[in-house]
Design an enzyme around this catalytic site. Structure first.
Site, PDB file in Angstrom:
ATOM      1  N   SER A   1       0.716   0.523   9.960  1.00 17.32           N
ATOM      2  CA  SER A   1      -0.681   0.932  10.099  1.00 17.32           C
ATOM      3  C   SER A   1      -1.611  -0.223   9.700  1.00 17.32           C
ATOM      4  O   SER A   1      -1.424  -1.348  10.159  1.00 17.32           O
ATOM      5  CB  SER A   1      -0.943   2.196   9.270  1.00 17.32           C
ATOM      6  OG  SER A   1      -2.189   2.770   9.560  1.00 17.32           O
ATOM      7  N   LEU A   2      -2.586   0.019   8.837  1.00 17.13           N
ATOM      8  CA  LEU A   2      -3.482  -1.047   8.389  1.00 17.13           C
ATOM      9  C   LEU A   2      -2.702  -2.212   7.788  1.00 17.13           C
ATOM     10  O   LEU A   2      -3.142  -3.368   7.850  1.00 17.13           O
ATOM     11  CB  LEU A   2      -4.473  -0.498   7.356  1.00 17.13           C
ATOM     12  CG  LEU A   2      -5.448  -1.501   6.737  1.00 17.13           C
ATOM     13  CD1 LEU A   2      -6.437  -2.013   7.773  1.00 17.13           C
ATOM     14  CD2 LEU A   2      -6.184  -0.884   5.549  1.00 17.13           C
TER      15      LEU A   2
END
Length: 459
Positions: A97-98
């Protein structure tokens, strides 16, 4: 201090693999990835570092600060291992993800500091990472509200993910700088021997397909309307990227009574959900906004301490030139304030050339080794590839992305990623299921994803 004999040192791991979690995340989210790696490779082959300095609300603090924290953890780990008699020869980074964006920032810093001259970068993989940000390519008022408000509920990280920030003195969003071919970040990415990504095609509420798979189109908006082709041995989870979709054979339509019965069951089945949303969304939204305001204030305080050197990190050591040879690119003004100007989900017919910049014969990589240089492709080969795609692929409209996002796609595609679309069927929270973030039976399709990833991982 422990001293290691030559015999013991030779048995120590020579490959460091770093795992970086995502927004609101913590090291526990990566437990299945780390345990799967350990089951595959013993400690005398692979050392695993699960980054922990960005835990929880610390991910509000932005990709830059997060990347500096991860780079610091890596350097400190290398120093600790060296003191223990272990000389790391290879490096891999896995971002979720991030965490994939934070990892891309961190490797740029490490590359600029000369680490890749001493350690070979091998594997770089992202799972459900929003490489193009999270801005919704739609114009409706509800999407405009989301693009405006969503960017302001996650402090610095939110502004960067929605690409409304101006990074340092570049006058451009951080994600645009992160994907600039002249930047240390793209130069670092190009050094890795293997680059791959895994992207959910449905039900990823955090990062949708177009951004996690770095794509101008989304073939999976109506998955029931197409035939999805899977990789042999990984059905029905890993999609064959070389032949992802094809025309679906016509099916016999159900009778009117069958459709009516099905629709009735669907409506009544959703009544409890509608009631829940009607009652709890106002309450939940209020609590979320209050918490976001509190976390944004705390994030600004942490960022200020970080900038002042009071957070235990040598900031000056990382505030380095972002562009190779100080090359700067002017900001593209064509789609400025695109959230207000965009009128369609897809580009108008005849305007697709905006999304297809001319192919570069090769990516210029300063100070890179000969092995990392891409092979050139002739114009005739490019034309042949295009014609083959026209014959065998379905035609999907180009999404109405921004000029910055189209430039990101071109730059990242030129570096080259192996892209693996993932279809999670058994749970609607595919963003968590793709890496089996929790030990839930409904997330077991994530085991298939990780099993495939391990076959691609080189030690």
């Amino acid at each position: 201090m422990d001293t290691a004999t030559p015999a013991s040192a030779s048995s120590r791991p020579v490959h460091l693999c770093v795992l970086v979690h995502g927004l609101w995340g913590n090291p526990q989210h990566l437990k299945y990835l780390s345990t799967s790696l350990r089951e595959q490779y013993p400690e005398d082959k692979l050392h695993i570092l699960v980054a922990k300095r960005n835990t929880g609300s610390f991910t509000y603090d932005g990709i830059e600060l997060g990347g500096e924290r991860v780079a610091t953890e890596i350097e400190e780990s290398l120093e600790d291992l060296a003191r223990d008699g272990t000389e790391i020869k290879k490096l891999s980074i896995i971002g979720y993800s991030l965490g994939g964006l934070i990892a891309r920032y961190a490797i740029g810093l490490l590359y600029h500091k000369g680490l890749f001259e001493k350690i070979e970068p091998v594997n770089f993989t992202t799972f459900a990472t929003p490489h193009l940000g999270v801005r919704t390519p739609l114009n409706g008022y509800h999407n405009h509200i989301w693009n405006v408000l969503g960017a302001r509920t996650l402090s610095t990280s939110g502004r960067q993910l929605f690409t409304i920030d101006q990074f340092r003195d570049t006058g451009r969003p951080l994600l645009a700088v992160l994907a600039d071919p002249a930047s240390i970040f793209i130069q670092a990415l190009a050094q890795f021997k293997h680059r791959s990504l895994y992207s959910n095609v449905v039900n990823d509420r955090s990062a949708v397909y177009y951004t996690t798979c770095i794509s101008r189109t989304d073939p999976y908006v109506q998955p029931d309307a197409i035939k999805i082709n899977y990789l042999s041995g990984y059905e029905p989870v890993i999609i064959d990227a070389d032949n992802p979709v094809s025309v679906k054979e016509k099916e016999t339509l159900p009778s009117f009574h069958q459709r009516l019965s099905s629709n009735t069951r669907t409506v009544f089945g959703r009544l409890p959900i509608f009631a829940f949303l009607l009652i709890f969304i106002p309450i939940g939204s209020s609590l979320f906004l209050i918490n976001s305001a509190i976390q944004s204030v705390r994030s600004r305080q942490r960022i200020r301490m970080h900038e002042e050197g009071k957070a235990g990190i040598d900031v000056a050591g990382y505030r380095i030139p972002l562009m190779i040879n100080d090359v700067r690119r002017e900001v593209e003004d064509m789609f400025e304030n695109v959230n207000n100007a965009q009128e369609h989900e897809y580009l108008l017919a005849g305007s697709e050339e905006l999304a297809s910049p001319p192919l570069s014969p090769k990516l210029v990589r300063a100070n890179s080794s000969p092995k990392s240089k891409p092979s050139s492709v002739s114009e005739s080969e490019v034309d042949s590839i295009k014609e083959a795609k026209k014959e065998h692929a379905l035609d999907f409209p180009t999404l109405a992305l921004t000029a910055d996002q189209f430039a990101m796609i071109q730059a990242l595609d030129e570096v080259g990623f192996k892209k693996y679309p993932v279809f999670i069927h058994n749970h609607r929270h595919s963003h968590a299921a793709i890496i089996r973030r929790m030990d839930w039976k409904a997330f077991d399709e994530g085991k298939v994803v990780v099993r495939h990833w391990l076959t691609e991982f080189e030690v």
